[in-house]
Design a protein around this motif. Structure first.
Motif, PDB file in Angstrom:
ATOM      1  N   SER A   1      -8.231  11.380  14.756  1.00  0.00           N
ATOM      2  CA  SER A   1      -9.090  10.231  14.456  1.00  0.00           C
ATOM      3  C   SER A   1      -9.178   9.390  15.720  1.00  0.00           C
ATOM      4  CB  SER A   1      -8.505   9.383  13.311  1.00  0.00           C
ATOM      5  OG  SER A   1      -7.348   8.696  13.766  1.00  0.00           O
ATOM      6  N   GLU A   2      -9.929   8.333  15.653  1.00  0.00           N
ATOM      7  CA  GLU A   2      -9.898   7.333  16.718  1.00  0.00           C
ATOM      8  C   GLU A   2      -8.512   6.683  16.716  1.00  0.00           C
ATOM      9  OE1 GLU A   2     -12.400   6.319  18.939  1.00  0.00           O
ATOM     10  OE2 GLU A   2     -13.451   8.109  18.238  1.00  0.00           O
ATOM     11  N   PRO A   3      -8.121   5.969  17.778  1.00  0.00           N
ATOM     12  CA  PRO A   3      -6.837   5.255  17.739  1.00  0.00           C
ATOM     13  C   PRO A   3      -6.746   4.331  16.518  1.00  0.00           C
ATOM     14  CG  PRO A   3      -7.730   5.232  19.952  1.00  0.00           C
ATOM     15  CD  PRO A   3      -8.802   5.811  19.061  1.00  0.00           C
ATOM     16  N   LEU A   4      -5.602   4.375  15.866  1.00  0.00           N
ATOM     17  CA  LEU A   4      -5.405   3.595  14.641  1.00  0.00           C
ATOM     18  C   LEU A   4      -4.617   2.326  14.953  1.00  0.00           C
ATOM     19  CD1 LEU A   4      -4.235   6.563  12.402  1.00  0.00           C
ATOM     20  CD2 LEU A   4      -6.480   5.478  12.368  1.00  0.00           C
ATOM     21  N   ARG A   5      -5.207   1.176  14.658  1.00  0.00           N
ATOM     22  CA  ARG A   5      -4.478  -0.085  14.820  1.00  0.00           C
ATOM     23  C   ARG A   5      -3.609  -0.264  13.592  1.00  0.00           C
ATOM     24  NH1 ARG A   5      -5.323  -5.209  13.176  1.00  0.00           N
ATOM     25  NH2 ARG A   5      -7.425  -4.732  12.470  1.00  0.00           N
ATOM     26  N   LEU A   6      -2.303  -0.252  13.801  1.00  0.00           N
ATOM     27  CA  LEU A   6      -1.364  -0.376  12.684  1.00  0.00           C
ATOM     28  C   LEU A   6      -1.079  -1.823  12.334  1.00  0.00           C
ATOM     29  CD1 LEU A   6       1.128   2.436  13.732  1.00  0.00           C
ATOM     30  CD2 LEU A   6      -0.857   2.590  12.213  1.00  0.00           C
ATOM     31  N   GLY A   7      -1.282  -2.714  13.305  1.00  0.00           N
ATOM     32  CA  GLY A   7      -1.068  -4.125  13.049  1.00  0.00           C
ATOM     33  C   GLY A   7       0.073  -4.678  13.884  1.00  0.00           C
ATOM     34  N   VAL A   8       0.510  -5.858  13.508  1.00  0.00           N
ATOM     35  CA  VAL A   8       1.519  -6.596  14.260  1.00  0.00           C
ATOM     36  C   VAL A   8       2.845  -6.557  13.500  1.00  0.00           C
ATOM     37  CG1 VAL A   8       2.100  -8.847  15.247  1.00  0.00           C
ATOM     38  CG2 VAL A   8      -0.287  -8.093  15.172  1.00  0.00           C
ATOM     39  N   ASP A   9       3.930  -6.233  14.212  1.00  0.00           N
ATOM     40  CA  ASP A   9       5.231  -6.199  13.551  1.00  0.00           C
ATOM     41  C   ASP A   9       5.869  -7.590  13.544  1.00  0.00           C
ATOM     42  OD1 ASP A   9       6.434  -6.663  16.032  1.00  0.00           O
ATOM     43  OD2 ASP A   9       7.368  -4.690  16.167  1.00  0.00           O
ATOM     44  N   SER A  10       7.084  -7.685  13.074  1.00  0.00           N
ATOM     45  CA  SER A  10       7.758  -8.982  12.930  1.00  0.00           C
ATOM     46  C   SER A  10       8.103  -9.643  14.266  1.00  0.00           C
ATOM     47  CB  SER A  10       9.033  -8.818  12.097  1.00  0.00           C
ATOM     48  OG  SER A  10       9.916  -7.922  12.749  1.00  0.00           O
ATOM     49  N   ASN A  11       8.023  -8.884  15.370  1.00  0.00           N
ATOM     50  CA  ASN A  11       8.265  -9.439  16.706  1.00  0.00           C
ATOM     51  C   ASN A  11       6.965  -9.788  17.429  1.00  0.00           C
ATOM     52  OD1 ASN A  11      11.159  -9.194  16.697  1.00  0.00           O
ATOM     53  ND2 ASN A  11      10.868  -6.985  16.908  1.00  0.00           N
ATOM     54  N   ASN A  12       5.853  -9.832  16.678  1.00  0.00           N
ATOM     55  CA  ASN A  12       4.530 -10.125  17.242  1.00  0.00           C
ATOM     56  C   ASN A  12       4.083  -9.054  18.242  1.00  0.00           C
ATOM     57  OD1 ASN A  12       2.269 -11.833  17.062  1.00  0.00           O
ATOM     58  ND2 ASN A  12       2.776 -12.772  19.025  1.00  0.00           N
ATOM     59  N   VAL A  13       4.455  -7.813  17.974  1.00  0.00           N
ATOM     60  CA  VAL A  13       4.078  -6.672  18.802  1.00  0.00           C
ATOM     61  C   VAL A  13       2.970  -5.898  18.083  1.00  0.00           C
ATOM     62  CG1 VAL A  13       4.886  -4.521  19.863  1.00  0.00           C
ATOM     63  CG2 VAL A  13       6.393  -6.521  19.781  1.00  0.00           C
ATOM     64  N   MET A  14       1.830  -5.741  18.764  1.00  0.00           N
ATOM     65  CA  MET A  14       0.721  -4.948  18.222  1.00  0.00           C
ATOM     66  C   MET A  14       1.064  -3.467  18.361  1.00  0.00           C
ATOM     67  SD  MET A  14      -2.205  -4.691  16.767  1.00  0.00           S
ATOM     68  CE  MET A  14      -2.974  -6.302  16.871  1.00  0.00           C
ATOM     69  N   GLU A  15       0.782  -2.704  17.308  1.00  0.00           N
ATOM     70  CA  GLU A  15       1.106  -1.281  17.292  1.00  0.00           C
ATOM     71  C   GLU A  15      -0.142  -0.446  17.020  1.00  0.00           C
ATOM     72  OE1 GLU A  15       5.658  -1.534  15.651  1.00  0.00           O
ATOM     73  OE2 GLU A  15       4.053  -1.431  14.161  1.00  0.00           O
ATOM     74  N   TYR A  16      -0.285   0.620  17.803  1.00  0.00           N
ATOM     75  CA  TYR A  16      -1.363   1.590  17.631  1.00  0.00           C
ATOM     76  C   TYR A  16      -0.764   2.988  17.524  1.00  0.00           C
ATOM     77  CZ  TYR A  16      -5.337  -1.452  18.776  1.00  0.00           C
ATOM     78  OH  TYR A  16      -6.302  -2.419  18.767  1.00  0.00           O
ATOM     79  N   SER A  17      -1.472   3.850  16.817  1.00  0.00           N
ATOM     80  CA  SER A  17      -1.098   5.253  16.713  1.00  0.00           C
ATOM     81  C   SER A  17      -2.294   6.114  17.106  1.00  0.00           C
ATOM     82  CB  SER A  17      -0.666   5.567  15.276  1.00  0.00           C
ATOM     83  OG  SER A  17      -0.397   6.944  15.136  1.00  0.00           O
ATOM     84  N   ILE A  18      -2.042   7.108  17.954  1.00  0.00           N
ATOM     85  CA  ILE A  18      -3.077   8.072  18.318  1.00  0.00           C
ATOM     86  C   ILE A  18      -2.493   9.445  18.008  1.00  0.00           C
ATOM     87  CG2 ILE A  18      -4.702   8.823  20.099  1.00  0.00           C
ATOM     88  CD1 ILE A  18      -2.572   5.887  20.880  1.00  0.00           C
ATOM     89  N   ASN A  19      -3.154  10.204  17.154  1.00  0.00           N
ATOM     90  CA  ASN A  19      -2.613  11.461  16.647  1.00  0.00           C
ATOM     91  C   ASN A  19      -3.462  12.644  17.102  1.00  0.00           C
ATOM     92  OD1 ASN A  19      -0.514  10.213  14.845  1.00  0.00           O
ATOM     93  ND2 ASN A  19      -2.361   9.240  14.078  1.00  0.00           N
ATOM     94  N   PHE A  20      -2.768  13.688  17.562  1.00  0.00           N
ATOM     95  CA  PHE A  20      -3.449  14.866  18.092  1.00  0.00           C
ATOM     96  C   PHE A  20      -2.927  16.137  17.438  1.00  0.00           C
ATOM     97  CE2 PHE A  20      -3.557  11.774  21.554  1.00  0.00           C
ATOM     98  CZ  PHE A  20      -4.898  11.807  21.912  1.00  0.00           C
ATOM     99  N   LYS A  21      -3.843  17.071  17.246  1.00  0.00           N
ATOM    100  CA  LYS A  21      -3.505  18.421  16.818  1.00  0.00           C
ATOM    101  C   LYS A  21      -3.743  19.339  18.007  1.00  0.00           C
ATOM    102  CE  LYS A  21      -4.533  21.982  13.429  1.00  0.00           C
ATOM    103  NZ  LYS A  21      -5.247  22.310  12.200  1.00  0.00           N
TER     104      LYS A  21
END
Length: 127
Positions: free
Chosen positions: A100-120
């Motif tokens: 998929s396109e990069p997935l924005r997972l959101g912000v964790d409890s430390n105010n860190v933005m998280e993204y996931s990029i998944n490849f086959k």
């Protein structure tokens, strides 16, 4: 199988992150390559394998998190027909495709933005 290669290429493309495999080492500005089992081999072609890899990008600079995620996507999506040597094994990589396109997972409890990029990945070990 090729996770070290992926990490090393990502590190060259995005040197601002601290890179690791299967766990992150810092609270901020990290890039992690997770290995996944992927799909089983086809019954009529046991030599071709389909591992999956997740890139996990974390940064308190939200713009950088998005930018770095897109860089990883662009670096690997639709990369094809190359050889990787890892752990004394040689792999011919037929194709890498983003799931998929990069997935924005959101912000964790430390105010860190998280993204996931998944490849086959489609590859074969060369013997």
């Amino acid at each position: 199988m090729i996770h070290r290669y992926l990490k090393n290429e990502a590190k060259l493309a995005v040197p601002a992150l601290v890179w690791s495999i299967n766990y992150f080492t810092n609270i901020d500005n990290t890039g992690t390559v997770y290995t996944e089992a992927g799909s089983p081999p086809e019954k009529n072609d046991r030599k071709t394998r389909y591992p999956e890899y997740q890139f996990y990008i974390r940064s308190t600079n939200f713009d950088n998190a998005e930018l770095f995620s897109q860089k990883i996507f662009d670096l690997f999506n639709e990369k094809m027909n190359f050889v990787v040597i890892e752990n004394n094994r040689t792999y011919h990589v037929d194709f890498i495709e983003a799931m998929s396109e990069p997935l924005r997972l959101g912000v964790d409890s430390n105010n860190v933005m998280e993204y996931s990029i998944n490849f086959k990945v489609t590859l074969r070990e060369m013997k």
